[in-house]
Design a protein around this motif. Structure first.
Motif, PDB file in Angstrom:
ATOM      1  N   PRO A 190       0.771   0.428  -3.241  1.00  0.00           N
ATOM      2  CA  PRO A 190       2.022  -0.184  -2.765  1.00  0.00           C
ATOM      3  C   PRO A 190       2.278   0.096  -1.279  1.00  0.00           C
ATOM      4  O   PRO A 190       2.734  -0.789  -0.545  1.00  0.00           O
ATOM      5  CB  PRO A 190       3.094   0.470  -3.649  1.00  0.00           C
ATOM      6  CG  PRO A 190       2.367   0.900  -4.880  1.00  0.00           C
ATOM      7  CD  PRO A 190       1.021   1.317  -4.398  1.00  0.00           C
ATOM      8  N   GLN A 191       1.972   1.328  -0.839  1.00  0.00           N
ATOM      9  CA  GLN A 191       2.173   1.678   0.569  1.00  0.00           C
ATOM     10  C   GLN A 191       1.237   0.868   1.467  1.00  0.00           C
ATOM     11  O   GLN A 191       1.634   0.387   2.534  1.00  0.00           O
ATOM     12  CB  GLN A 191       1.945   3.182   0.782  1.00  0.00           C
ATOM     13  CG  GLN A 191       2.989   4.069   0.117  1.00  0.00           C
ATOM     14  CD  GLN A 191       2.585   4.504  -1.277  1.00  0.00           C
ATOM     15  OE1 GLN A 191       1.947   3.754  -2.019  1.00  0.00           O
ATOM     16  NE2 GLN A 191       2.947   5.730  -1.653  1.00  0.00           N
ATOM     17  N   ILE A 192      -0.023   0.747   1.043  1.00  0.00           N
ATOM     18  CA  ILE A 192      -1.002  -0.032   1.809  1.00  0.00           C
ATOM     19  C   ILE A 192      -0.536  -1.483   1.939  1.00  0.00           C
ATOM     20  O   ILE A 192      -0.554  -2.072   3.022  1.00  0.00           O
ATOM     21  CB  ILE A 192      -2.392   0.024   1.142  1.00  0.00           C
ATOM     22  CG1 ILE A 192      -2.982   1.437   1.248  1.00  0.00           C
ATOM     23  CG2 ILE A 192      -3.344  -0.993   1.766  1.00  0.00           C
ATOM     24  CD1 ILE A 192      -4.226   1.637   0.397  1.00  0.00           C
ATOM     25  N   ASN A 193      -0.107  -2.073   0.820  1.00  0.00           N
ATOM     26  CA  ASN A 193       0.313  -3.475   0.834  1.00  0.00           C
ATOM     27  C   ASN A 193       1.507  -3.694   1.763  1.00  0.00           C
ATOM     28  O   ASN A 193       1.567  -4.694   2.489  1.00  0.00           O
ATOM     29  CB  ASN A 193       0.659  -3.938  -0.582  1.00  0.00           C
ATOM     30  CG  ASN A 193      -0.581  -4.078  -1.459  1.00  0.00           C
ATOM     31  OD1 ASN A 193      -1.705  -4.119  -0.956  1.00  0.00           O
ATOM     32  ND2 ASN A 193      -0.390  -4.146  -2.766  1.00  0.00           N
ATOM     33  N   SER A 194       2.471  -2.770   1.744  1.00  0.00           N
ATOM     34  CA  SER A 194       3.647  -2.911   2.605  1.00  0.00           C
ATOM     35  C   SER A 194       3.272  -2.751   4.081  1.00  0.00           C
ATOM     36  O   SER A 194       3.766  -3.488   4.948  1.00  0.00           O
ATOM     37  CB  SER A 194       4.718  -1.881   2.224  1.00  0.00           C
ATOM     38  OG  SER A 194       5.230  -2.157   0.943  1.00  0.00           O
ATOM     39  N   PHE A 195       2.400  -1.782   4.383  1.00  0.00           N
ATOM     40  CA  PHE A 195       1.907  -1.612   5.756  1.00  0.00           C
ATOM     41  C   PHE A 195       1.252  -2.908   6.235  1.00  0.00           C
ATOM     42  O   PHE A 195       1.522  -3.383   7.342  1.00  0.00           O
ATOM     43  CB  PHE A 195       0.911  -0.452   5.813  1.00  0.00           C
ATOM     44  CG  PHE A 195       0.279  -0.242   7.162  1.00  0.00           C
ATOM     45  CD1 PHE A 195       0.811   0.673   8.069  1.00  0.00           C
ATOM     46  CD2 PHE A 195      -0.852  -0.959   7.536  1.00  0.00           C
ATOM     47  CE1 PHE A 195       0.235   0.858   9.324  1.00  0.00           C
ATOM     48  CE2 PHE A 195      -1.441  -0.779   8.788  1.00  0.00           C
ATOM     49  CZ  PHE A 195      -0.893   0.127   9.675  1.00  0.00           C
ATOM     50  N   LEU A 196       0.378  -3.477   5.393  1.00  0.00           N
ATOM     51  CA  LEU A 196      -0.352  -4.684   5.784  1.00  0.00           C
ATOM     52  C   LEU A 196       0.571  -5.887   5.923  1.00  0.00           C
ATOM     53  O   LEU A 196       0.327  -6.774   6.746  1.00  0.00           O
ATOM     54  CB  LEU A 196      -1.465  -4.981   4.765  1.00  0.00           C
ATOM     55  CG  LEU A 196      -2.633  -3.995   4.768  1.00  0.00           C
ATOM     56  CD1 LEU A 196      -3.615  -4.317   3.655  1.00  0.00           C
ATOM     57  CD2 LEU A 196      -3.347  -4.009   6.113  1.00  0.00           C
ATOM     58  N   GLU A 197       1.653  -5.926   5.133  1.00  0.00           N
ATOM     59  CA  GLU A 197       2.619  -7.016   5.258  1.00  0.00           C
ATOM     60  C   GLU A 197       3.205  -7.034   6.670  1.00  0.00           C
ATOM     61  O   GLU A 197       3.343  -8.091   7.289  1.00  0.00           O
ATOM     62  CB  GLU A 197       3.733  -6.843   4.215  1.00  0.00           C
ATOM     63  CG  GLU A 197       4.724  -7.996   4.183  1.00  0.00           C
ATOM     64  CD  GLU A 197       5.855  -7.764   3.203  1.00  0.00           C
ATOM     65  OE1 GLU A 197       6.854  -8.516   3.268  1.00  0.00           O
ATOM     66  OE2 GLU A 197       5.757  -6.825   2.374  1.00  0.00           O
TER      67      GLU A 197
END
Length: 343
Positions: A190-197
């Motif tokens: 979830p943290q990776i996905n939010s960073f990439l967003e």
């Protein structure tokens, strides 16, 4: 809160209570100060890897209210810095750079987190597992907690449906290692996905994907100033001595390297191009201070050099000439593949 298009405009920084016109210096200082606050461990957003010098999302960041919105913000900051050609005072773990690029992470990336567990997985791949009767497609809580750093609310679970009753065999061991290693990523997905967003708002993946993980580190953090005399003075040898021909040739070859190749060598051996503020005497390994190591690698002299980043260790074969050493070393730091990977 600003729309993406606004973020592409020029940034002008003015520090409250200070005079000064931003001709570039204030912006540089702002990025440096901001990155130090973001990656302060007290913020709970990021945690350091095994060498205590590289960062990746903290699986416990969930304890920080609205933590995913902060990761989107951090993604925007890192992208804006790249967009503006500014450097950040941070170095990420190798696996996190790969996540930014959308590149497969390999099970080798676990070495920097837990070298013992990595060795166990490597041993499984290199040996016959048919005799290990109790190895199934499941993990107990202690194993999972070990991989997830300090995260503690984990329970026994199966790596695939019915996994507790499915033995790992010689034919399925790669699948097992693949599934175990996924935990390294899934714990912070979830943290990776939010960073990439946030990151991809400014820099789409297809634009950043022309770089590899090592080049991306240098883009974000800049080329290090490597004092070769300091590195040489803080290097330890096993199987070789300072007067061995291979060692003499090694330092002559590295002295002739340009700044980029010296940075690639440091990345290859230590996992990052970061130079400690106190110099190479303060280089860190998986369990504390660990100086640069050069070990004699036994076997065919045609082999490429290899490295164990959690120990800052370069395994150097006994080459027959300086030219052969140079060719093999350059090939290793530019092209060496880590092999088996997982998505």
């Amino acid at each position: 809160m600003r729309p993406t298009q606004d973020l592409k405009g020029r940034l002008n920084v003015h520090f409250q209570g200070e005079e000064g016109i931003d001709a570039g210096g204030l912006t540089r200082e702002w990025y440096q100060l901001l990155s130090r606050v973001i990656f302060d461990k007290g913020a709970l957003l990021f945690t350091t890897g095994g060498n205590n010098a590289t960062f990746q999302p903290n699986p416990n960041s969930v304890y920080q209210t609205e933590h995913l919105s902060y990761f989107k913000f951090v993604g925007r900051v890192v992208a804006k810095a790249l967009f503006d050609g500014q450097l950040l005072d941070v170095y990420f773990t190798r696996s996190f750079y790969k996540h930014i690029l959308g590149v497969k992470v390999t099970y080798h990336d676990m070495e920097a987190v837990d070298p013992d567990y990595y060795k166990n997985l490597k041993c499984l791949l290199e040996n016959d597992v048919n005799d290990i009767l109790d190895l199934t497609f499941s993990m107990d809580a202690d194993e999972e907690k070990q991989i997830l750093y300090e995260k503690s609310e984990v329970t026994d679970h199966e790596l695939k449906p019915g996994g507790r009753n499915i033995r790992v065999t010689e034919e399925t061991k790669h699948e097992y290692v693949d599934l175990v290693a996924h935990i390294l990523t899934n714990a912070i997905r979830p943290q990776i996905n939010s960073f990439l967003e946030g990151f991809n708002e400014l820099i789409p993946r297809d634009l950043i994907s022309i770089f590899n993980d090592k080049e991306l580190e240098l883009l974000i953090s800049g080329l290090p100033e490597i004092d070769l005399d300091d590195l040489k003075a803080n290097t330890e040898y096993t199987g070789y001595t300072v007067g061995t021909n291979v060692v003499i040739w090694f330092w002559e070859v590295v002295k002739a390297f340009n700044k980029e190749d010296r940075a690639r060598l440091l990345q290859f051996v230590t996992g990052t191009s970061k130079v400690p503020l106190e110099g190479f005497k303060a280089l860190q390994g998986i369990s504390g201070p660990q100086r640069f190591q050069i070990h004699k690698a036994y076997g065919a002299p045609e082999r490429l050099p290899s490295a164990h980043t959690c120990f800052n260790q370069l395994d150097l074969p006994e080459y027959t000439s300086k030219e052969q050493l140079q060719e093999r070393l350059l090939l290793a730091i530019h092209e060496a593949s880590e092999g088996f990977g997982f998505g």
